[in-house]
Design an enzyme around this catalytic site. Structure first.
Site, PDB file in Angstrom:
ATOM      1  N   SER A 105       4.554   2.725  -9.958  1.00 48.28           N
ATOM      2  CA  SER A 105       5.723   2.373  -9.140  1.00 48.28           C
ATOM      3  C   SER A 105       6.675   1.627 -10.067  1.00 48.28           C
ATOM      4  CB  SER A 105       5.298   1.440  -7.998  1.00 48.28           C
ATOM      5  OG  SER A 105       6.410   0.810  -7.409  1.00 48.28           O
TER       6      SER A 105
ATOM      7  N   TYR B 150       1.027  -5.939  -4.136  1.00 52.67           N
ATOM      8  CA  TYR B 150       1.332  -4.559  -4.545  1.00 52.67           C
ATOM      9  C   TYR B 150       1.799  -4.531  -6.004  1.00 52.67           C
ATOM     10  CZ  TYR B 150       3.490   0.108  -4.385  1.00 52.67           C
ATOM     11  OH  TYR B 150       3.833   1.429  -4.627  1.00 52.67           O
TER      12      TYR B 150
END
Ligand code: NDP
Length: 249
Positions: A132, A145
């Site tokens: 990501s 995350y």
């Protein structure tokens, strides 16, 4: 392009993993999709055809992963399974923290460790980690995350160097916001927490990209295809952003 290759895509039951599975199959790979929800992996395998395998596996469970790789020795592994939930740091519970690390990071480690020996023996392999832009940059409310995805990039870079002369490449793809259920759930969460409408929340996520749009799962799949291909063999240890230019490193 991928004829004769077997590809395992974790989290292949929907979203980005599904798009990668369909793209790889279209380019000749024999595809296996793995996730926890049987119905979803079976649906995707059904879309691909008789040749495709649907596997039920929780990547955060070491025994599950060992069992999966006992039956399958893929040439191409896509570590795509992942979760994303947001919370302020004080509201990040032990459970939320450990769940993100266990699925996003440790799951990637378990699958990579299990897949590598056969790849090294063959002298050819591709490991593609769906990280990501949160692997490179922080943002409010996503500490667990972002920490897990930064970990994925560190893992990617280290393994890539460890196997660099072997014919195996290891890379990460770092997408910005992609139009999948993960983003729909994010929009719902923003709406619930801020009282903004779903449209406003979605527009705010789009504005995170200089292109003012979400990336599509198919765009991520096209990049994964390049990394999986013979032509992509010189690309190793990279974290490639696909985010419209929001992160420039
Ligand atoms: P989705 O939520 O649509 O799909 C996630 C997939 O991962 C599902 O198939 C899910 O199936 C599977 N999965 C989740 N936990 C596990 C587990 N423990 N074991 C096995 N499979 C699991 O998400 P996306 O397609 O959007 O995301 C895919 C990847 O891309 C993730 O790693 C995500 O972090 C990353 N990413 C996504 C972005 C986005 O904006 N959408 C942006 C940047 C990165 P099941 O729940 O049935 O197990």
């Amino acid at each position: 392009m991928l004829t004769g290759k077997t590809a395992l895509i974790t989290g292949g039951g929907r979203g980005i993993g599904r798009a990668i599975a369909l793209t790889f199959a279209q380019h000749g790979a024999r595809v296996a999709v793995a996730a926890r929800t049987r119905e979803q992996v079976e649906t995707v395998a059904g879309e691909i055809g008789d040749d495709a395998l649907a596997l039920v596996c929780d990547v955060s469970n070491s025994a599950n992963v060992a069992q999966m790789f006992a039956a399958l020795k893929p040439d191409i592994l896509v570590n795509n399974a992942g979760i994303a939930e947001s919370a302020t740091l004080p509201n990040t519970t032990d459970e939320l923290w450990h769940r993100h690390l266990a699925i996003n990071l440790t799951g990637t480690f378990y699958c990579t460790r299990a897949a590598l020996p056969a790849m090294l023996e063959r002298g050819w392999g591709r490991i593609i980690n769906i990280a990501s832009i949160a692997a490179k940059a922080g943002a409010p409310y996503i500490s667990a995350y972002a920490a897990s995805k930064h970990g994925v990039l560190g893992l990617t870079r280290s393994v890539a160097l460890e196997v660099a002369t072997s014919g195996v490449t290891v890379n990460a793809i770092c997408p910005g916001y992609v139009d999948t259920e993960m983003v729909s759930r994010g929009v719902q969460q923003i709406t619930a927490k801020t009282g903004r409408s779903a449209e406003e929340a979605l527009e705010a996520l789009k504005r995170m990209s200089p292109q003012n749009r979400l990336v599509t799962a198919e765009e991520v799949a096209a990049l994964a295809l390049l990394l999986a291909s013979e032509e992509g063999r010189g690309i190793n240890g990279q974290g490639i952003n696909i985010d419209g230019g929001s992160v420039l490193f």
